[in-house]
Design a protein around this motif. Structure first.
Motif: not given
Length: 157
Positions: A28, A33, A125-127, A130
């Motif tokens: 993270v 994210r 990096f993805v929330s 999302e």
């Protein structure tokens, strides 16, 4: 890399003929994210990781695989969980049918730069918000849910 098909709680899944220890990292960033890669073989978003090789620890495996798949160097900071559900079966184009065996570690970036490997089409990096709208296998969603739940105890299942 050959193709793969994941089966989860599917009565029509083929019978496993293989079991290999593997690991992955839930990393993270400061914005919360999660480091994810879009797999080239399935198109799903997944955590970086892979299969342990002779002569290395599983922690070494996860650090190596994360570097190979994302370009980032990480350190292991904890254990998210142990995932060995016999209802998760992965069928490969070469005839191998593997039962899930994955140890998922928490980790943090200590160096490197994001890059895409031959195994993926995108790395970033993805929330968590999302990720709700992206293709993610149910077993990876389970891992993300365990992270989101914030328990200090590792998942055992």
């Amino acid at each position: 890399m050959g193709s793969r098909r994941d089966y989860y709680k599917d009565p029509d899944a083929p019978k496993p003929n293989s079991l290999k220890p593997g690991g992955s990292a839930l990393v993270v960033d400061e914005a919360g994210r999660v480091l994810m890669q879009r797999r080239g073989d399935s198109g799903n978003w997944s955590l970086p990781g892979g299969i342990m090789e002779v002569g290395e620890t599983l922690e070494d495996c996860v650090i190596r695989e994360t570097r190979e798949e994302t370009g980032l160097d990480i350190e292991i900071t904890g254990l998210l969980g142990i995932y060995t559900d016999p209802d998760h079966v992965i069928e490969y184009s070469d005839g191998e049918v593997r039962q899930e065996f994955a140890i998922v570690y928490n980790g943090r970036v200590v160096g490197g730069e994001i890059q895409v490997s031959h195994e993926s089409t995108e790395v970033r990096f993805v929330s968590l918000e999302e990720l709700e709208d992206l293709p993610v296998h149910p077993t990876v969603r389970l891992r993300l849910q365990h992270y989101q739940d914030g328990s200090n105890l590792p998942w055992l299942g």
